[in-house]
Scaffold this motif. Structure first.
Motif, PDB file in Angstrom:
ATOM      1  N   ALA A  78       5.052 -18.458 -47.244  1.00  0.00           N
ATOM      2  CA  ALA A  78       4.424 -18.133 -45.936  1.00  0.00           C
ATOM      3  C   ALA A  78       3.632 -19.551 -45.575  1.00  0.00           C
ATOM      4  O   ALA A  78       3.459 -19.276 -44.100  1.00  0.00           O
ATOM      5  N   ALA A  79       3.351 -20.495 -46.182  1.00  0.00           N
ATOM      6  CA  ALA A  79       2.570 -22.007 -45.638  1.00  0.00           C
ATOM      7  C   ALA A  79       3.563 -22.341 -44.799  1.00  0.00           C
ATOM      8  O   ALA A  79       3.375 -23.188 -44.134  1.00  0.00           O
ATOM      9  N   THR A  80       4.710 -22.451 -45.639  1.00  0.00           N
ATOM     10  CA  THR A  80       5.841 -23.147 -44.626  1.00  0.00           C
ATOM     11  C   THR A  80       6.398 -22.518 -43.676  1.00  0.00           C
ATOM     12  O   THR A  80       6.730 -23.082 -42.382  1.00  0.00           O
ATOM     13  N   LEU A  81       6.581 -21.544 -43.077  1.00  0.00           N
ATOM     14  CA  LEU A  81       6.680 -20.762 -42.141  1.00  0.00           C
ATOM     15  C   LEU A  81       5.885 -20.951 -41.204  1.00  0.00           C
ATOM     16  O   LEU A  81       5.820 -20.309 -40.084  1.00  0.00           O
ATOM     17  N   ALA A  82       4.345 -21.444 -41.808  1.00  0.00           N
ATOM     18  CA  ALA A  82       3.291 -20.929 -41.017  1.00  0.00           C
ATOM     19  C   ALA A  82       3.080 -21.901 -39.639  1.00  0.00           C
ATOM     20  O   ALA A  82       2.858 -22.014 -38.657  1.00  0.00           O
ATOM     21  N   GLY A  83       3.706 -22.962 -40.311  1.00  0.00           N
ATOM     22  CA  GLY A  83       4.053 -24.307 -39.187  1.00  0.00           C
ATOM     23  C   GLY A  83       5.306 -24.408 -38.263  1.00  0.00           C
ATOM     24  O   GLY A  83       5.425 -24.832 -37.630  1.00  0.00           O
ATOM     25  N   ALA A  84       6.204 -23.153 -38.016  1.00  0.00           N
ATOM     26  CA  ALA A  84       7.601 -23.340 -37.633  1.00  0.00           C
ATOM     27  C   ALA A  84       7.536 -21.551 -36.543  1.00  0.00           C
ATOM     28  O   ALA A  84       6.494 -21.237 -36.492  1.00  0.00           O
ATOM     29  N   GLN A  85       7.839 -22.019 -35.829  1.00  0.00           N
ATOM     30  CA  GLN A  85       8.664 -21.539 -34.469  1.00  0.00           C
ATOM     31  C   GLN A  85       9.783 -20.784 -34.471  1.00  0.00           C
ATOM     32  O   GLN A  85       9.467 -19.455 -34.193  1.00  0.00           O
TER      33      GLN A  85
END
Length: 253
Positions: A78-85
């Motif tokens: 979730a932390a990695t995905l949070a910064g992505a579009q």
């Protein structure tokens, strides 16, 4: 074994799979590029992730790209995905079950992220994984093997160039045992391209506040893919379809 091979053939879906190809701002402010995460874990295809990463970096509206997955040092959480579009599941090898073992722990996190506004792009193997059993279960329907299906002009898993109808226009695309997509009755989905038997080859569909884009053929295939397989594309090697699919998937006008 071909480096892009996904050995699904024409078996029924259950047999195929047993053996097994919050939205960030669009980056326009302050010159910042949106972030795309590209899966580059074990998958039996050394050039699949780099090929789509190059297309993303060099697109008319480019992305920053970060590889994720086992072996990259960046977990798919979730932390990695949070910064992505955008998250991209590229083409893969011949072992869907193995890749799914690496991914299934992230499945609910992935669904929650897309539902909140993220975008998933699945190419060939990634299109299969957008389906079910095993897969992320993101589609308003399911994926299945196009090669050998009723009316298909592709009898087996060989690398080939096939003709699709993309928004009413005849185009040619690199193909290696990719999926077609069976939509539920009344599904809210845009079919960008169909195979010669009328089956959906490329679709984009909403998923909560986010979007899912999937393609059976490979719009990201560069010259080396064609050269290695002894193939040529009568349209020339172009990336306009890849760019259109990416933009449609992330909701760019």
């Amino acid at each position: 074994m071909n480096r892009r091979r996904v050995l699904f053939g024409a078996l029924p879906v259950a047999a195929l799979l047993a053996v097994g190809c919050g939205r960030q701002a669009l980056g326009d402010e302050g010159g910042r590029k949106p972030l795309a995460l590209v899966y580059n874990g074990p998958q039996g295809c050394a050039d699949c992730a780099p090929s789509v990463a190059k297309v993303l970096r060099e697109a008319p509206r480019p992305f920053d790209v970060k590889y994720v997955g086992p072996g990259t040092g960046v977990p798919l959480d979730a932390a990695t995905l949070a910064g992505a579009q955008l998250y991209v599941q590229p083409g893969g090898g011949d072992d869907l079950e193995r890749t799914w073992r690496d991914l299934r722990g992230s499945a609910q996190v992935m669904r929650d992220w897309i539902r909140s506004g993220g975008s998933y792009l699945g190419l060939c193997f990634g299109g299969y994984l957008a389906g079910r059993d095993p897969g992320f279960d993101l589609l308003p329907g399911d994926s299945y093997g196009y090669a050998g299906s009723p009316g298909s002009t592709v009898p087996d898993d060989r690398d080939t160039v096939l003709e699709v109808t993309w928004k009413g226009e005849s185009r040619h695309m690199y193909f290696q045992d990719g999926p077609a997509f069976r939509l539920n009755d009344g599904a809210d989905a845009t079919v960008l391209a169909t195979y010669d038997n009328g089956a959906a080859a490329v679709i984009v569909a909403p998923y909560g506040k986010g979007r899912i884009g999937v393609s059976g053929p490979h719009p990201e295939a560069d010259e080396s893919w064609y050269e290695d397989a002894g193939l040529s594309n009568p349209d020339g090697v172009r990336f306009d379809l890849a760019h259109e699919l990416i933009d449609t998937t992330v909701g760019r006008p």
